[in-house]
Design an enzyme around this catalytic site. Structure first.
Site, PDB file in Angstrom:
ATOM      1  N   ASP A  96       2.306   2.018   3.343  1.00  0.00           N
ATOM      2  CA  ASP A  96       3.309   1.073   3.850  1.00  0.00           C
ATOM      3  C   ASP A  96       4.718   1.566   3.563  1.00  0.00           C
ATOM      4  O   ASP A  96       5.640   1.282   4.333  1.00  0.00           O
ATOM      5  CB  ASP A  96       3.161  -0.302   3.190  1.00  0.00           C
ATOM      6  CG  ASP A  96       1.831  -0.956   3.442  1.00  0.00           C
ATOM      7  OD1 ASP A  96       1.285  -0.758   4.544  1.00  0.00           O
ATOM      8  OD2 ASP A  96       1.341  -1.657   2.548  1.00  0.00           O
ATOM      9  N   ASP A 101      -5.759 -13.625   8.626  1.00  0.00           N
ATOM     10  CA  ASP A 101      -4.599 -13.519   7.723  1.00  0.00           C
ATOM     11  C   ASP A 101      -3.435 -14.413   8.155  1.00  0.00           C
ATOM     12  O   ASP A 101      -2.295 -13.967   8.277  1.00  0.00           O
ATOM     13  CB  ASP A 101      -4.120 -12.069   7.637  1.00  0.00           C
ATOM     14  CG  ASP A 101      -5.052 -11.194   6.827  1.00  0.00           C
ATOM     15  OD1 ASP A 101      -5.679 -11.712   5.891  1.00  0.00           O
ATOM     16  OD2 ASP A 101      -5.157  -9.993   7.136  1.00  0.00           O
ATOM     17  N   HIS A 124     -10.908 -13.972   2.819  1.00  0.00           N
ATOM     18  CA  HIS A 124     -12.114 -13.234   2.467  1.00  0.00           C
ATOM     19  C   HIS A 124     -13.208 -14.177   1.965  1.00  0.00           C
ATOM     20  O   HIS A 124     -14.394 -13.947   2.209  1.00  0.00           O
ATOM     21  CB  HIS A 124     -11.807 -12.187   1.394  1.00  0.00           C
ATOM     22  CG  HIS A 124     -10.934 -11.074   1.877  1.00  0.00           C
ATOM     23  ND1 HIS A 124     -10.516 -10.043   1.065  1.00  0.00           N
ATOM     24  CD2 HIS A 124     -10.409 -10.816   3.109  1.00  0.00           C
ATOM     25  CE1 HIS A 124      -9.759  -9.210   1.765  1.00  0.00           C
ATOM     26  NE2 HIS A 124      -9.682  -9.659   2.999  1.00  0.00           N
ATOM     27  N   ASP A 184      -0.567 -12.362   1.674  1.00  0.00           N
ATOM     28  CA  ASP A 184      -1.250 -11.415   2.546  1.00  0.00           C
ATOM     29  C   ASP A 184      -1.449 -12.119   3.882  1.00  0.00           C
ATOM     30  O   ASP A 184      -2.563 -12.423   4.299  1.00  0.00           O
ATOM     31  CB  ASP A 184      -2.583 -11.001   1.925  1.00  0.00           C
ATOM     32  CG  ASP A 184      -3.265  -9.893   2.705  1.00  0.00           C
ATOM     33  OD1 ASP A 184      -2.610  -9.308   3.582  1.00  0.00           O
ATOM     34  OD2 ASP A 184      -4.442  -9.626   2.451  1.00  0.00           O
ATOM     35  N   HIS A 217       0.869  -1.171   0.000  1.00  0.00           N
ATOM     36  CA  HIS A 217       0.000   0.000   0.000  1.00  0.00           C
ATOM     37  C   HIS A 217       0.910   1.228   0.000  1.00  0.00           C
ATOM     38  O   HIS A 217       2.041   1.174   0.483  1.00  0.00           O
ATOM     39  CB  HIS A 217      -0.869   0.081   1.256  1.00  0.00           C
ATOM     40  CG  HIS A 217      -1.803  -1.057   1.470  1.00  0.00           C
ATOM     41  ND1 HIS A 217      -1.430  -2.200   2.141  1.00  0.00           N
ATOM     42  CD2 HIS A 217      -3.112  -1.216   1.121  1.00  0.00           C
ATOM     43  CE1 HIS A 217      -2.472  -3.022   2.202  1.00  0.00           C
ATOM     44  NE2 HIS A 217      -3.504  -2.454   1.598  1.00  0.00           N
ATOM     45  N   GLU A 265     -10.462  -6.590  -5.187  1.00  0.00           N
ATOM     46  CA  GLU A 265     -10.363  -7.662  -4.200  1.00  0.00           C
ATOM     47  C   GLU A 265     -11.646  -7.746  -3.375  1.00  0.00           C
ATOM     48  O   GLU A 265     -11.913  -6.868  -2.553  1.00  0.00           O
ATOM     49  CB  GLU A 265      -9.161  -7.420  -3.283  1.00  0.00           C
ATOM     50  CG  GLU A 265      -8.954  -8.505  -2.248  1.00  0.00           C
ATOM     51  CD  GLU A 265      -7.677  -8.284  -1.453  1.00  0.00           C
ATOM     52  OE1 GLU A 265      -7.690  -8.542  -0.241  1.00  0.00           O
ATOM     53  OE2 GLU A 265      -6.680  -7.850  -2.058  1.00  0.00           O
TER      54      GLU A 265
END
Length: 435
Positions: free
Chosen positions: A102, A307, A269, A336, A99, A230
């Protein structure tokens, strides 16, 4: 010389190796179905979970001290560049993901943020000159800052919409500068907490407008990578507009965006949406939308996005069956995934990635062995649609209700062929157990 890890590079040694710091199944140059194993995956390290995770959760303070976290935020950002390249080199992984937040401190304005980003991106480019490490995909963090508490593209405040657009603009440009293979949009808070207080029609339109602007800017700057959405069903909002693969594909179709985006499917997810990982991969695949994968897993006893590193070989095998049927993915596999809050050693990062890489590599091997048996069983199950006149007419829409009534009116239909699920499970176990 490595700065943070006193380690040699992790190498493939085969399934009989007793060495913990080795790959038992990931042989990057091994050819499977005409493609090197590494090219089936394009494995990548996620900046945020690997370098940004400090062991903090809603119930507890940070537990991890990382050597790249320095007093000055910009110094930390520059140190993280060296750390991510070092980790990739040690693990033999050729890609990383990030990101925007990040890789650089935000500052008070988007101008401040872009100035910091420019300095870090220059550092990344310098490191790339002496390395084969590449960017898999970039994205913008449109969910962490308080301004995004009520959404980014779907915020009731147009200034928040504008700020989000400015972030995505620069993140997309950086991804192009670094030759990323894709760009991901995840609507971290694009949803609602209270339906009665939500103008759903307006928010949906705003989200569509935002995505159309993304496509326009991609074309304007000449970015050739894949745009990815996503799906995620819940957490942090009560309901998110990108709930699962089916809802995203329907949304894209409604707003004539289906040709512009593919999906980045995440295992955790999928389970939060009440699906299996392989279900979401299948749905994306049969709709020609399987573009990339976030490799992780959740804990089915916990109702949030944990995660965790993927270690369930049953799950990775069924996932890789879908990937093989798809001929691979356009972009790659991003870990991830994060170590647990109590796993505080730097070495735990290495262990987690080795386990995840080997689990998917074994899944690829097993799925490749299994696929012909599975395909034969599926073909036999539906054979009457292909080798009988009735079946062919139904598939080709050459028959109507009146015709079907006349055909079936005096026929007893009481029995069906066995599903043979237990046989399939036995075959799957046989392949997994022999590794």
């Amino acid at each position: 010389m490595f700065m943070y890890f006193n380690l040699e590079k992790i190498l493939y040694e085969g399934k009989n190796s007793k060495k913990i710091l080795s790959y038992k199944f990931y042989n990057p140059d091994e050819i499977i179905e005409g493609k090197k194993m590494k090219d089936w995956f394009n494995f990548s390290i996620a900046y945020w979970h690997t370098l940004g995770n400090i062991g903090m959760d809603p119930f507890g303070a940070p537990t991890m001290k990382r050597p790249w976290n320095l007093k000055d935020p910009l110094d930390t950002a520059l140190a993280k560049v060296d750390a991510i390249f070092e980790l990739c080199e040690i693990l033999g992984i050729e890609f990383f993901t990030f990101h925007d937040t990040d890789i650089a401190p935000e500052g008070k304005t988007i101008k401040d943020f872009n100035n910091s980003l420019d300095k870090v991106v220059d550092k990344i480019k310098e490191n790339m000159k002496t390395s084969n490490i590449k960017l898999l995909w970039g994205t913008a963090n449109l969910f962490f800052h308080p301004r995004y508490a009520q959404g980014a593209a779907t915020s009731p405040d147009p200034e928040v919409f504008a700020y989000a657009a400015a972030q995505v603009k620069r993140a997309l440009e950086i991804t192009k500068e670094l030759n990323g293979l894709g760009y991901v949009l995840w609507g971290g808070r694009e949803g609602y907490d209270n339906l009665l207080l939500t103008n759903s029609e307006l928010e949906e339109k705003l989200l569509a407008n935002f995505l159309q602007m993304v496509v326009e800017h991609k074309n304007k700057i000449g970015f050739k990578g894949v745009l990815l959405i996503e799906p995620k069903p819940k957490e942090p909002t009560k309901h998110q507009y990108d709930f699962d693969a089916a809802s995203v594909i329907a949304f894209l179709s409604k707003y004539n965006l289906e040709k512009d985006f593919k999906l980045n499917i995440e295992a955790n997810h999928a389970t939060l949406a009440g699906h299996t990982f392989s279900h979401e991969l299948r749905y994306a695949r049969i709709n020609n939308k399987l573009g990339s994968i976030d490799a992780n897993r959740g804990d089915l006893l916990l109702g949030w996005d944990t995660d965790q590193f993927p270690t369930n070989v049953y799950e990775t095998t069924m996932a890789m069956y879908e990937v093989i049927k798809n001929g691979g993915v356009d972009v790659g596999f991003n870990f991830d995934a994060k170590v647990r809050r109590a796993s505080t050693d730097l070495m735990d990062l290495i262990y987690g990635h080795i386990g995840g890489i080997d689990s998917f590599s074994l899944g690829l091997r097993i799925a490749n062995e299994l696929k012909n048996e599975i395909d034969k069983m599926v073909k036999k199950r539906y054979e009457k649609y292909y080798n009988t006149m009735l079946g062919k007419k139904i598939i080709n829409k050459e028959i109507n209700f009146d015709d079907l009534f006349e055909y079936i009116k005096e026929t007893e239909v009481e029995t069906i062929e066995s599903l043979k699920q237990e046989l399939l499970e036995l075959i799957l176990n046989m392949h997994i157990f022999r590794g």
